[in-house]
Design a protein around this motif. Structure first.
Motif, PDB file in Angstrom:
ATOM      1  N   ILE A  90       9.872  29.472  48.570  1.00 49.31           N
ATOM      2  CA  ILE A  90       9.235  30.566  49.306  1.00 49.31           C
ATOM      3  C   ILE A  90      10.009  30.935  50.560  1.00 49.31           C
ATOM      4  CG2 ILE A  90       7.145  31.224  50.576  1.00 49.31           C
ATOM      5  CD1 ILE A  90       5.527  29.829  48.496  1.00 49.31           C
ATOM      6  N   ASN A  91      10.440  32.166  50.635  1.00 46.39           N
ATOM      7  CA  ASN A  91      11.034  32.734  51.839  1.00 46.39           C
ATOM      8  C   ASN A  91      10.785  34.235  51.796  1.00 46.39           C
ATOM      9  OD1 ASN A  91      13.021  33.942  50.156  1.00 46.39           O
ATOM     10  ND2 ASN A  91      14.096  31.964  50.131  1.00 46.39           N
ATOM     11  N   LEU A  92      11.263  34.954  52.794  1.00 43.31           N
ATOM     12  CA  LEU A  92      10.931  36.374  52.878  1.00 43.31           C
ATOM     13  C   LEU A  92      11.443  37.162  51.675  1.00 43.31           C
ATOM     14  CD1 LEU A  92       9.445  38.287  54.770  1.00 43.31           C
ATOM     15  CD2 LEU A  92      11.678  38.965  55.679  1.00 43.31           C
ATOM     16  N   GLU A  93      12.658  36.839  51.252  1.00 43.08           N
ATOM     17  CA  GLU A  93      13.236  37.554  50.113  1.00 43.08           C
ATOM     18  C   GLU A  93      12.390  37.314  48.856  1.00 43.08           C
ATOM     19  OE1 GLU A  93      16.978  36.187  48.704  1.00 43.08           O
ATOM     20  OE2 GLU A  93      17.435  38.034  47.633  1.00 43.08           O
ATOM     21  N   PHE A  94      11.980  36.043  48.688  1.00 48.26           N
ATOM     22  CA  PHE A  94      11.165  35.670  47.530  1.00 48.26           C
ATOM     23  C   PHE A  94       9.892  36.513  47.473  1.00 48.26           C
ATOM     24  CE2 PHE A  94       7.785  32.880  45.800  1.00 48.26           C
ATOM     25  CZ  PHE A  94       8.298  32.670  44.528  1.00 48.26           C
ATOM     26  N   LEU A  95       9.293  36.740  48.644  1.00 51.94           N
ATOM     27  CA  LEU A  95       8.010  37.444  48.683  1.00 51.94           C
ATOM     28  C   LEU A  95       8.165  38.948  48.540  1.00 51.94           C
ATOM     29  CD1 LEU A  95       6.230  35.535  51.604  1.00 51.94           C
ATOM     30  CD2 LEU A  95       5.829  35.274  49.156  1.00 51.94           C
ATOM     31  N   THR A  96       9.315  39.487  48.935  1.00 53.19           N
ATOM     32  CA  THR A  96       9.394  40.938  49.038  1.00 53.19           C
ATOM     33  C   THR A  96      10.400  41.590  48.089  1.00 53.19           C
ATOM     34  OG1 THR A  96      10.986  40.681  50.813  1.00 53.19           O
ATOM     35  CG2 THR A  96       8.700  40.985  51.467  1.00 53.19           C
ATOM     36  N   ALA A  97      11.337  40.828  47.556  1.00 49.84           N
ATOM     37  CA  ALA A  97      12.382  41.469  46.756  1.00 49.84           C
ATOM     38  C   ALA A  97      12.007  41.554  45.287  1.00 49.84           C
ATOM     39  CB  ALA A  97      13.690  40.699  46.910  1.00 49.84           C
ATOM     40  N   LEU A  98      12.741  42.379  44.558  1.00 48.89           N
ATOM     41  CA  LEU A  98      12.585  42.450  43.111  1.00 48.89           C
ATOM     42  C   LEU A  98      13.319  41.280  42.471  1.00 48.89           C
ATOM     43  CD1 LEU A  98      13.113  46.247  42.458  1.00 48.89           C
ATOM     44  CD2 LEU A  98      11.017  44.948  42.145  1.00 48.89           C
ATOM     45  N   PRO A  99      12.978  40.908  41.238  1.00 48.08           N
ATOM     46  CA  PRO A  99      13.655  39.794  40.566  1.00 48.08           C
ATOM     47  C   PRO A  99      15.142  40.083  40.393  1.00 48.08           C
ATOM     48  CG  PRO A  99      11.686  40.456  39.358  1.00 48.08           C
ATOM     49  CD  PRO A  99      11.892  41.468  40.436  1.00 48.08           C
ATOM     50  N   ALA A 100      15.925  39.022  40.519  1.00 46.62           N
ATOM     51  CA  ALA A 100      17.355  39.157  40.264  1.00 46.62           C
ATOM     52  C   ALA A 100      17.570  39.108  38.758  1.00 46.62           C
ATOM     53  CB  ALA A 100      18.106  38.019  40.937  1.00 46.62           C
ATOM     54  N   PRO A 101      18.620  39.761  38.284  1.00 47.77           N
ATOM     55  CA  PRO A 101      18.904  39.716  36.848  1.00 47.77           C
ATOM     56  C   PRO A 101      19.205  38.291  36.388  1.00 47.77           C
ATOM     57  CG  PRO A 101      20.209  41.398  37.961  1.00 47.77           C
ATOM     58  CD  PRO A 101      19.553  40.589  39.022  1.00 47.77           C
ATOM     59  N   PHE A 102      19.013  38.044  35.116  1.00 46.57           N
ATOM     60  CA  PHE A 102      19.234  36.728  34.546  1.00 46.57           C
ATOM     61  C   PHE A 102      20.644  36.255  34.868  1.00 46.57           C
ATOM     62  CE2 PHE A 102      20.358  33.780  31.154  1.00 46.57           C
ATOM     63  CZ  PHE A 102      19.247  32.959  31.161  1.00 46.57           C
ATOM     64  N   GLY A 103      20.722  35.015  35.348  1.00 45.41           N
ATOM     65  CA  GLY A 103      22.042  34.460  35.640  1.00 45.41           C
ATOM     66  C   GLY A 103      22.477  34.611  37.080  1.00 45.41           C
ATOM     67  N   GLU A 104      21.840  35.512  37.825  1.00 46.40           N
ATOM     68  CA  GLU A 104      22.208  35.667  39.231  1.00 46.40           C
ATOM     69  C   GLU A 104      21.224  34.922  40.112  1.00 46.40           C
ATOM     70  OE1 GLU A 104      22.779  39.721  40.455  1.00 46.40           O
ATOM     71  OE2 GLU A 104      23.899  40.163  38.618  1.00 46.40           O
ATOM     72  N   SER A 105      21.724  34.410  41.262  1.00 43.49           N
ATOM     73  CA  SER A 105      20.804  33.726  42.161  1.00 43.49           C
ATOM     74  C   SER A 105      20.182  34.745  43.109  1.00 43.49           C
ATOM     75  CB  SER A 105      21.552  32.647  42.946  1.00 43.49           C
ATOM     76  OG  SER A 105      22.594  33.267  43.667  1.00 43.49           O
TER      77      SER A 105
ATOM     78  N   GLY B  88      13.557  38.048  44.225  1.00 49.19           N
ATOM     79  CA  GLY B  88      12.201  37.609  44.550  1.00 49.19           C
ATOM     80  C   GLY B  88      11.200  37.991  43.484  1.00 49.19           C
ATOM     81  N   ILE B  89       9.956  37.909  43.876  1.00 48.56           N
ATOM     82  CA  ILE B  89       8.893  38.189  42.908  1.00 48.56           C
ATOM     83  C   ILE B  89       7.881  39.179  43.498  1.00 48.56           C
ATOM     84  CG2 ILE B  89       9.111  35.927  41.803  1.00 48.56           C
ATOM     85  CD1 ILE B  89       6.493  35.199  43.332  1.00 48.56           C
ATOM     86  N   GLY B  90       8.343  40.010  44.449  1.00 46.75           N
ATOM     87  CA  GLY B  90       7.439  40.934  45.139  1.00 46.75           C
ATOM     88  C   GLY B  90       6.637  41.802  44.190  1.00 46.75           C
ATOM     89  N   ASN B  91       7.288  42.289  43.141  1.00 42.88           N
ATOM     90  CA  ASN B  91       6.576  43.180  42.228  1.00 42.88           C
ATOM     91  C   ASN B  91       5.471  42.442  41.469  1.00 42.88           C
ATOM     92  OD1 ASN B  91       8.458  41.678  40.843  1.00 42.88           O
ATOM     93  ND2 ASN B  91       8.864  43.281  39.326  1.00 42.88           N
ATOM     94  N   ALA B  92       5.710  41.154  41.164  1.00 39.20           N
ATOM     95  CA  ALA B  92       4.699  40.390  40.429  1.00 39.20           C
ATOM     96  C   ALA B  92       3.492  40.086  41.312  1.00 39.20           C
ATOM     97  CB  ALA B  92       5.299  39.083  39.896  1.00 39.20           C
ATOM     98  N   ILE B  93       3.761  39.816  42.605  1.00 44.08           N
ATOM     99  CA  ILE B  93       2.644  39.576  43.535  1.00 44.08           C
ATOM    100  C   ILE B  93       1.782  40.822  43.618  1.00 44.08           C
ATOM    101  CG2 ILE B  93       2.020  39.068  45.923  1.00 44.08           C
ATOM    102  CD1 ILE B  93       4.703  37.616  46.193  1.00 44.08           C
TER     103      ILE B  93
ATOM    104  N   PRO C  65       3.439  49.506  32.203  1.00 40.68           N
ATOM    105  CA  PRO C  65       3.568  48.038  32.204  1.00 40.68           C
ATOM    106  C   PRO C  65       3.724  47.546  33.644  1.00 40.68           C
ATOM    107  CG  PRO C  65       5.082  49.020  30.622  1.00 40.68           C
ATOM    108  CD  PRO C  65       4.465  50.152  31.385  1.00 40.68           C
ATOM    109  N   MET C  66       3.219  46.362  33.917  1.00 39.29           N
ATOM    110  CA  MET C  66       3.246  45.899  35.300  1.00 39.29           C
ATOM    111  C   MET C  66       3.567  44.407  35.337  1.00 39.29           C
ATOM    112  SD  MET C  66       0.239  46.486  38.096  1.00 39.29           S
ATOM    113  CE  MET C  66       0.207  48.263  38.082  1.00 39.29           C
ATOM    114  N   ALA C  67       4.358  44.025  36.307  1.00 42.72           N
ATOM    115  CA  ALA C  67       4.669  42.610  36.463  1.00 42.72           C
ATOM    116  C   ALA C  67       3.440  41.876  36.985  1.00 42.72           C
ATOM    117  CB  ALA C  67       5.817  42.445  37.448  1.00 42.72           C
ATOM    118  N   SER C  68       3.308  40.591  36.649  1.00 39.66           N
ATOM    119  CA  SER C  68       2.227  39.787  37.216  1.00 39.66           C
ATOM    120  C   SER C  68       2.736  38.364  37.385  1.00 39.66           C
ATOM    121  CB  SER C  68       1.020  39.796  36.280  1.00 39.66           C
ATOM    122  OG  SER C  68       1.403  39.306  35.019  1.00 39.66           O
ATOM    123  N   LEU C  69       2.151  37.656  38.324  1.00 42.88           N
ATOM    124  CA  LEU C  69       2.594  36.282  38.587  1.00 42.88           C
ATOM    125  C   LEU C  69       2.463  35.418  37.338  1.00 42.88           C
ATOM    126  CD1 LEU C  69       1.070  35.742  42.123  1.00 42.88           C
ATOM    127  CD2 LEU C  69       3.490  35.775  41.531  1.00 42.88           C
TER     128      LEU C  69
END
Lengths: 281, 253
Positions: A43-58, A61-66, A228-232
């Protein structure tokens, strides 16, 4: 029977209860501990607010799922809570004995035992197949349906235990039935009904199966409730199975966040709905 | 001693499904007097009283026939049932204040839930009614507490204040002291005697000497029939019916 053996038995029962309570609580704390331990580093700010990174990249975040989980849960509650409460009110105050009442009661009781995937398939065939794409509306519909039996049962039981003396007091004052039902019986039963709503909310917050059939997932911010919508839940499901380290950690973080959301809504709602008087029913 | 008639009950019959619980009862309840209703358990006392404010008919399978004229208007037909219950208040065996309301809100509950009174008016009515049941001095510092936090006797007087706040013309009491201790009972009896300055009181009691102490008229019921109805003095000193005499002297019931 001498008094010592009675005391001994008294103590024995007490310790058995204590032991079993500990047995029940330990796995719960264990789960929470595990989730916190593994999730907190994600958990950090990027995790809470950013969109998911593409597969394979570090990163990412998961903002859209929240946001998606909050939207879907809110829509489901908007549908499930009023319908559930009114159904319970009907069963407790308007129809305790008739055939219709017992039929509704039986349906409610069976519905609360139906596996969640069935609700998902139902919403899928009713809505998703009709509009021909995955949509968050179908997800909210499925989850809302799941809330109804839980809330209806809690409402019915909480209102039923309000003493008939109280109803008679209102009748004798010439208070119309709907006022008596809403302003007196409902108001006295509020605590139990609220507990039912929060339990239902917590339950749907953990459901994944219905969402796989309805809102599916999205790697973008929600753009409309008919999309369609992302969810946790689905994110945890996808990420945990991915085998990709960055995603697995994010799944732990998302799990922790889900727990935090459910607990904090519980605490906030209870704070606002604190009963004015502690006196019993 | 008899004043004008407040409530004229004619040919009142009541049933619970097939059971004929009240058989052709005729009673004239006088204005501003206390009428005691006595009789053994199951004799129809409660049914009689609940027919007057039309609460009997709420029980599934129960029905009633006959007339109950309140100032000449039949409560079975001439009036809206909610109006009937506002004009004919009721106090129950077990004190039943609303646990979700404060003491003050309990008093004005009926007005608050259906009326259009301002906050100031409601507060005034609450104070006035708490004074008339003698609770004001005892609890004026606890008006914000829950109605259910008072003692049993206080709760019962609170319930009477709540009924009085509707400005009823008749108040029905169904064994109001049977759940109270002797001191609270004495206070409530004093209150009943005071109430008749304003309205008619119909009070059911299992306690024959209580009927003798507080009532002007007494009605004796047995097996659903009104056996005797007369001035309390006559009932206790010269009962006409041997059944009445046996009951008040404690030989049955």
């Amino acid at each position: 029977m001498d008094i010592l053996s009675r005391r001994g038995r008294e103590r024995l029962i007490k310790y058995i209860c204590l032991l079993l309570t500990v047995l029940a609580v330990v796995p719960l704390l264990w789960i929470i501990g595990e989730v916190v331990y593994n999730g907190v580093s994600a958990i950090n700010l990027e995790f809470l607010t950013a969109l998911p990174a593409p597969f394979g990249e570090s990163g990412g975040g998961i903002g859209n799922a929240i946001l998606g989980t909050l939207i879907i849960n809110a829509m489901a509650s908007l549908f499930g809570i009023p319908v559930g409460i009114l159904t319970g009110m009907y069963l407790s105050e308007y129809d305790r004995t008739s055939r219709l009442g017992s039929a509704v009661r039986t349906v409610i009781e069976s519905l609360s035992g139906v596996p969640s995937i069935i609700f998902g398939i139902f919403a899928y065939s009713l809505i998703v197949l009709t509009v021909r794409h995955y949509t968050a509306i179908a997800a909210a519909f499925a989850l809302g349906l799941m809330m109804i039996p839980l809330i209806a049962k809690a409402t019915e039981e909480s209102m039923k235990i309000v003493s008939n003396d109280i109803r008679e007091a209102a009748i004798a004052l010439g208070v119309p039935k709907w006022v008596r039902t809403t302003k007196i019986v409902f108001s006295i039963a509020k605590g139990g009904i609220l507990t039912g709503c929060l339990l239902a909310f917590a339950r749907i917050s953990g459901e994944t199966a219905p969402l796989l059939f309805t809102s599916l997932f999205s790697f973008y911010w929600p753009i409309g409730i008919d999309q369609p919508m992302a969810s946790l839940q689905v994110l945890i499901y996808n990420y945990a199975m991915s085998g990709f380290q960055n995603w697995v950690i994010k799944a732990w973080g998302a799990s922790l966040l889900l727990v935090i959301i459910v607990v904090s809504i519980n605490v906030i709602v209870r704070r606002f709905a604190k009963p004015k008087y502690k006196a019993g029913v | 001693m008899s004043n004008s008639t407040k409530l004229d009950i004619q040919n009142l019959n009541a049933w619970f499904c097939e059971k004929h619980a009240l058989k052709n009862v005729n009673v004239k309840i006088p204005d501003k007097e206390v009428v005691a209703v006595i009789g053994p358990s199951g004799c129809g006392k409660s049914t009689f009283v609940r027919c007057i404010n039309r609460m009997h008919e709420l029980i599934p399978g129960a029905k009633a026939s006959g007339k109950a004229l309140l100032d000449g208007v039949d409560v079975y037909g001439g009036m809206d049932v909610m109006d009937v219950r506002r004009k004919i208040g009721m106090v129950f065996q077990k004190p039943n204040p609303f646990p979700n309301m404060s003491v003050a809100d309990n008093v004005v509950a009926g007005l608050k839930l259906v009326g259009t009174h301002s906050k100031k008016e409601l507060a005034e009515i609450a104070e006035e009614r708490l004074k008339s049941v003698g609770l004001w001095e005892e609890i004026k510092d606890e008006l914000k507490k829950s109605g259910a936090s008072l003692s049993g006797g206080q709760q019962q007087r609170l319930c009477i204040a709540r009924a009085l706040a509707m400005n009823p013309e008749v108040i029905l009491m169904d064994e109001p002291t049977s759940a109270l201790d002797p001191a609270s009972t004495a206070k409530l009896e004093e209150l009943v005697k005071k109430l008749k300055n304003e309205i008619s009181v119909v009070i059911i009691t299992h306690n024959v000497s209580q009927a003798a102490r507080i009532s002007d008229m007494t009605a004796f019921f047995y097996l659903g029939e009104l056996v005797e109805f007369d001035e309390t003095r006559n009932i206790f000193e010269h009962p006409k019916n041997p059944l009445t005499e046996r009951y008040i002297t404690g030989r049955f019931g």
